[in-house]
Design a protein around this motif. Sequence first.
Motif, short mmCIF file in Angstrom:
data_model
loop_
_atom_site.label_atom_id
_atom_site.label_comp_id
_atom_site.label_asym_id
_atom_site.label_seq_id
_atom_site.Cartn_x
_atom_site.Cartn_y
_atom_site.Cartn_z
N SER A 19 -33.84 -21.59 -6.75
CA SER A 19 -32.78 -20.54 -7.01
C SER A 19 -33.35 -19.21 -7.47
O SER A 19 -32.83 -18.86 -8.40
N ASP A 20 -34.49 -18.72 -7.04
CA ASP A 20 -35.13 -17.66 -7.62
C ASP A 20 -35.15 -16.41 -6.69
O ASP A 20 -36.14 -15.74 -6.81
N HIS A 21 -34.52 -16.50 -5.59
CA HIS A 21 -34.82 -15.41 -4.66
C HIS A 21 -33.56 -14.31 -4.88
O HIS A 21 -32.49 -14.53 -5.09
N ARG A 22 -33.92 -13.18 -4.66
CA ARG A 22 -33.09 -11.99 -5.01
C ARG A 22 -32.01 -11.92 -4.10
O ARG A 22 -30.73 -11.69 -4.35
N LYS A 23 -32.28 -12.21 -2.85
CA LYS A 23 -31.36 -12.00 -1.60
C LYS A 23 -30.59 -13.10 -1.07
O LYS A 23 -29.41 -13.23 -0.61
N VAL A 24 -31.36 -14.30 -1.04
CA VAL A 24 -30.61 -15.45 -0.41
C VAL A 24 -30.56 -16.68 -1.40
O VAL A 24 -31.71 -17.08 -2.04
N GLY A 25 -29.37 -17.12 -1.80
CA GLY A 25 -29.27 -18.18 -2.65
C GLY A 25 -28.93 -19.32 -1.74
O GLY A 25 -28.10 -19.24 -0.91
N ILE A 26 -29.46 -20.72 -1.91
CA ILE A 26 -29.12 -21.92 -0.96
C ILE A 26 -27.52 -22.21 -1.77
O ILE A 26 -27.48 -22.54 -2.96
N VAL A 27 -26.88 -22.60 -0.59
CA VAL A 27 -25.50 -23.16 -1.33
C VAL A 27 -25.41 -24.48 -0.30
O VAL A 27 -25.86 -24.79 0.74
N PRO A 28 -24.63 -25.46 -1.00
CA PRO A 28 -24.50 -26.85 -0.37
C PRO A 28 -23.85 -26.58 1.03
O PRO A 28 -23.12 -25.65 1.36
N GLY A 29 -24.20 -27.18 2.21
CA GLY A 29 -23.93 -26.80 3.41
C GLY A 29 -25.07 -26.06 4.42
O GLY A 29 -24.94 -26.13 5.48
N ASP A 30 -25.78 -25.52 3.78
CA ASP A 30 -26.96 -24.66 4.41
C ASP A 30 -27.81 -25.60 5.17
O ASP A 30 -27.98 -26.83 4.72
N THR A 31 -28.30 -25.50 6.45
CA THR A 31 -29.33 -26.17 6.91
C THR A 31 -30.78 -25.61 6.74
O THR A 31 -30.72 -24.27 7.50
N ILE A 32 -31.66 -26.30 6.35
CA ILE A 32 -32.97 -25.74 6.41
C ILE A 32 -33.67 -26.34 7.18
O ILE A 32 -34.09 -27.65 7.37
N ILE A 33 -34.55 -25.61 8.28
CA ILE A 33 -35.38 -26.39 9.17
C ILE A 33 -36.89 -25.80 8.78
O ILE A 33 -37.06 -24.61 9.01
N ILE A 34 -37.55 -26.86 8.54
CA ILE A 34 -39.08 -26.51 8.09
C ILE A 34 -39.65 -26.88 9.58
O ILE A 34 -39.91 -27.77 9.82
N SER A 35 -39.90 -25.55 10.37
CA SER A 35 -40.66 -25.70 11.65
C SER A 35 -42.16 -25.48 11.55
O SER A 35 -42.66 -24.30 11.88
N ALA A 36 -42.73 -26.68 10.97
CA ALA A 36 -44.19 -26.46 10.70
C ALA A 36 -44.36 -27.84 10.17
O ALA A 36 -43.87 -28.60 9.39
N THR A 37 -45.96 -28.30 10.08
CA THR A 37 -46.26 -29.45 9.45
C THR A 37 -47.23 -29.05 8.40
O THR A 37 -48.01 -28.01 8.37
N PRO A 38 -47.30 -29.53 7.11
CA PRO A 38 -48.18 -29.16 6.19
C PRO A 38 -49.44 -29.00 6.65
O PRO A 38 -50.22 -29.95 7.24
N ILE A 39 -50.34 -27.95 6.25
CA ILE A 39 -51.52 -27.78 6.52
C ILE A 39 -52.30 -28.59 5.46
O ILE A 39 -51.96 -28.78 4.18
N PRO A 40 -53.51 -29.30 5.67
CA PRO A 40 -53.93 -30.26 4.88
C PRO A 40 -54.40 -29.60 3.45
O PRO A 40 -54.96 -28.60 3.39
N GLY A 41 -53.80 -30.38 2.21
CA GLY A 41 -53.73 -29.69 0.90
C GLY A 41 -52.49 -29.30 0.67
O GLY A 41 -52.26 -28.96 -0.60
N ASN A 42 -51.48 -28.89 1.58
CA ASN A 42 -50.18 -28.33 1.18
C ASN A 42 -49.12 -29.22 1.17
O ASN A 42 -48.09 -29.07 0.66
N GLU A 43 -49.49 -30.53 1.29
CA GLU A 43 -48.29 -31.65 1.44
C GLU A 43 -47.50 -31.70 0.13
O GLU A 43 -46.25 -31.89 0.35
N LYS A 44 -48.19 -31.48 -1.05
CA LYS A 44 -47.21 -31.86 -2.17
C LYS A 44 -46.45 -30.33 -2.37
O LYS A 44 -45.12 -30.88 -2.85
N LEU A 45 -46.82 -29.23 -2.07
CA LEU A 45 -45.94 -28.21 -2.39
C LEU A 45 -44.62 -28.15 -1.34
O LEU A 45 -43.73 -27.95 -1.52
N VAL A 46 -45.14 -28.67 0.15
CA VAL A 46 -43.93 -28.69 1.02
C VAL A 46 -43.05 -29.80 0.54
O VAL A 46 -41.94 -29.43 0.66
#
Lengths: 553, 553
Positions: free
Chosen positions: A312-339
């Motif tokens: 909830s820290d983006h100036r222009k886009v705030g997530i609201v209930p009902g939004d669909t977020i598609i993460i079109s990538a798999t985590p590069i090794p090392g990034n699993e926890k961040l993702v």
Amino acid sequence: MPKEKKLQIIPLGGLGEIGKNMTVVRYGEEILLIDAGLMFPDEEMLGIDLVIPDFTFLVENREHVKAIVLTHGHEDHIGALPYVLKEINVPVYGTRLTLGILEGRLKENGVSNDMLRPVKQGDSIKAGSFNVNFIRVNHSIPDAVGLAITTPMGTIVHTGDFKLDYTPIDGKMTDFRRFSDLGNKGVLVMMADSTNAERLGHTPSESTVGASFEKAFHNANSRIIVATFSSNVHRIQQIINTAVTYKRKVAVLGRSMVNVVNISRELGYITAPEGTIIDIDEINNYPANQVVVITTGSQGEPMSALTRMSQSDHRKVGIVPGDTIIISATPIPGNEKLVSRTIDNLLKLGAHVVYGRENGIHVSGHASQEELKLMHNLVRPKFFIPVHGEYRHLVKHAKLAQELGMKKENIFISENGQILEFTKNKGVVAGKVTSGRILVDGLGVGDVGNIVLRDRRQLSQDGIIIIVVTMDKEQGVVVAGPDIVSRGFVYVRESEELMDDVRTRVEEALARCEDEGITEWSGLKSAMRDALGRYIFERTRRRPMILPIIMEI
Amino acid sequence: MPKEKKLQIIPLGGLGEIGKNMTVVRYGEEILLIDAGLMFPDEEMLGIDLVIPDFTFLVENREHVKAIVLTHGHEDHIGALPYVLKEINVPVYGTRLTLGILEGRLKENGVSNDMLRPVKQGDSIKAGSFNVNFIRVNHSIPDAVGLAITTPMGTIVHTGDFKLDYTPIDGKMTDFRRFSDLGNKGVLVMMADSTNAERLGHTPSESTVGASFEKAFHNANSRIIVATFSSNVHRIQQIINTAVTYKRKVAVLGRSMVNVVNISRELGYITAPEGTIIDIDEINNYPANQVVVITTGSQGEPMSALTRMSQSDHRKVGIVPGDTIIISATPIPGNEKLVSRTIDNLLKLGAHVVYGRENGIHVSGHASQEELKLMHNLVRPKFFIPVHGEYRHLVKHAKLAQELGMKKENIFISENGQILEFTKNKGVVAGKVTSGRILVDGLGVGDVGNIVLRDRRQLSQDGIIIIVVTMDKEQGVVVAGPDIVSRGFVYVRESEELMDDVRTRVEEALARCEDEGITEWSGLKSAMRDALGRYIFERTRRRPMILPIIMEI
């Protein structure tokens, strides 16, 4: 008879690692450089921004470097060029998108783009004794090429990063026939992408992701936000295509995403019907179910747009209930926890999140085993060097080549800096050149080395205790202090007693020095360091850095 | 009529995270505690050794805590007990292996084991108004249990960490019938393991790993080294069984592995024919093809036996070409890179390494979706709380329960510290209690907080610059310094010019203060800090910690 010139292949980066790809091809004294990439730092490289190959060898031989040829526009293939081109002024050949992305990087670093020479897939160029043919391949970025490098000793094939996509988004398939022709004519050495050498079967076509987008868009009845790699131009095109189908407007967010989309649209790699793409500031002018936002942050990078949204820290886009977020990538090794953390945070905000392999929402850009086998069968090189992989990937790729009938002695699992020398019938290891990594930290290139990293490591684990003493130089007596200051060690207000004891120990150590007639600063410092180090470890089981400073008046 | 007592469930750890499981069940004032686990620190928790739940709530209500019941012997379920038992003296019920492992931990921490009360799978105990029945479940450690907690308000079922293994190594299957009986009688609330709620299908039986060991042992013609989790006693038994089949001796290596194997053999959870298990010092008395070493390090942990071997740094076992290394584990999220590096290093030493999912060399200990569905169908609770998972696992498990027909309002995705209050027909959120994490660093429990971590973070990224000035208090003039010392910032010998400039800036700042009549230490310090911070950032794009110290004489 003049002495026969030698053909050498010298990887300066990219072997035993995925990143900072850079390979020297040398015939006689002439040098052709393939790619010049960067790598993102390991966790242990504290504070480091990026890593580039040590290219001392190139600098020392700069007058012999004929050209740099680029396989594609990913950071791990072009990211070191701003640094290399500051030292070496030679033509840089690459396809239009590759050079388009590179230009942005050069500009950011204040490096001229005078030497960039665009080529098309299929073109050939001449550089000294080298003739280089750019062969179209499929990868997770358009305009990627493999290379056929003809030298008087024979032909070298470098696959570049590739996969075999029978249904590519732009209809342009890996140029099998060219690889096959080369094989028919005879190839001396092949270097081939080993990234997915451990994966069975075939890497799915990029177009399979389209069906998953269809499904996700179909299920969404409010805003859709898709995060992917900014360089995955075909993916972005598919998102736009699906948006058009579902009559949604598309806004682009995140610095690198905006850059790549702009370049790609200018160059014609991304197309969209008039009015489809809108500014991010306009999204609130449309109903939520008519909006798609394409954004960075698919790896959970801390400063990226999606990560900020999830907090909830983006100036222009705030997530609201009902939004669909598609993460079109798999985590590069090392990034699993961040993702994972990003996904958790998005879910907590009430979003519906589509992620993970089972949703078919991402495919790799690298060839799996069956594709590698086909490439080996087409090219049928005399010698083979698996490249672009960590050591186990190279080993696996080498095994694969052996299973296909290559002799073990014709396969070279090489390493950065190692010289492989080839004649028409023989390949040998012929020494080493300087190689390694250069750490870039802010504006500093190479000014952070192992000592600084070791200090950062110690500081990060247990902090620092600084002891300051002012001494009268002539009389050798303490006139002020010892003052004790700590950072990152304990929360001082709750550990006053400990810090008092620390001071007492230091005073005792100084008194002992006086008794024993130790007056050299170095002797005093090590007395304080020793007394305190032992005491603190026994009392806390921690080993903060202990830094005595003696001032003199 | 007396006021009706309330039934509350208050997780103090384990929700929104995998680790530090700890749950309070409270009826009226009486408290029963389920598990008391630890968690390993995230990367951001620099220098921290382990994390335990904030159990202030228990301490404040210590006279009402009737008992602690343990589901199994994994660290994330028992690892906080050495800290909890120092504060709270109540009976601790667990099965024999669980208590066997716990005893070792308590001894290491100098905590008495007086209150440990062994039970058998199937037993029941009484603690205040609670009746607790220990139900046999399959997990990646033997002697695991779920719990049926009978209270005057109704029955709570806690599955513990479980899977459904139809062919378990010890022949002891998850006690379906007991769960089914409970379901028939009526269960008020179920808490169930959500770790694998994202995984389709069924988790394979532990015994399937045996076939993979068979194959790997069959292919090996020299020494075999198997790394796995020390607590995976059934896995260790399978390694021993396969070793016996192939007429190999077994040696055990790594502190925790030796501990668990010793306890398990004492208690009868591991059996081996006389003479099978040999001391690690004896392995060289046997031909290489008659030896198996079982070791720690399956997660690439820096100090573990396998990691040391892979770095040719182990006192007792050196890897030689021909060795077969089996890594019988998958990396826990966050450990991927460490494990990969270990594999690469082992391959470089010439070992044959068997790893990765496709080799069938590891199975999970947690139920996948189909098993969860069965559990829900057997127990058919009125209310459901998904537990033991990160937020997305809890969400997925909740969705699964809804798909099975539960009403959304009867499912509680809760969080640590949240009070859920149940009557026979209703469940509500009824406030919060103190919860959170306590960081353990060396001997310090809770003395490292956010300020210390923030300092460590800054120190780790760009190091520290210390400015020391000695001033004459009375006259307000500098009598020695400024001395500038840096650590973890730049390699000083190569940055002398920069450090000279730094000194000049500080001197200028001090001169300005003199001009402006600033004599307060705090004013001087901030003048130095400001002048230098800006200058250094502009020049280097780094933000080292800047620490001015003023000595006074």
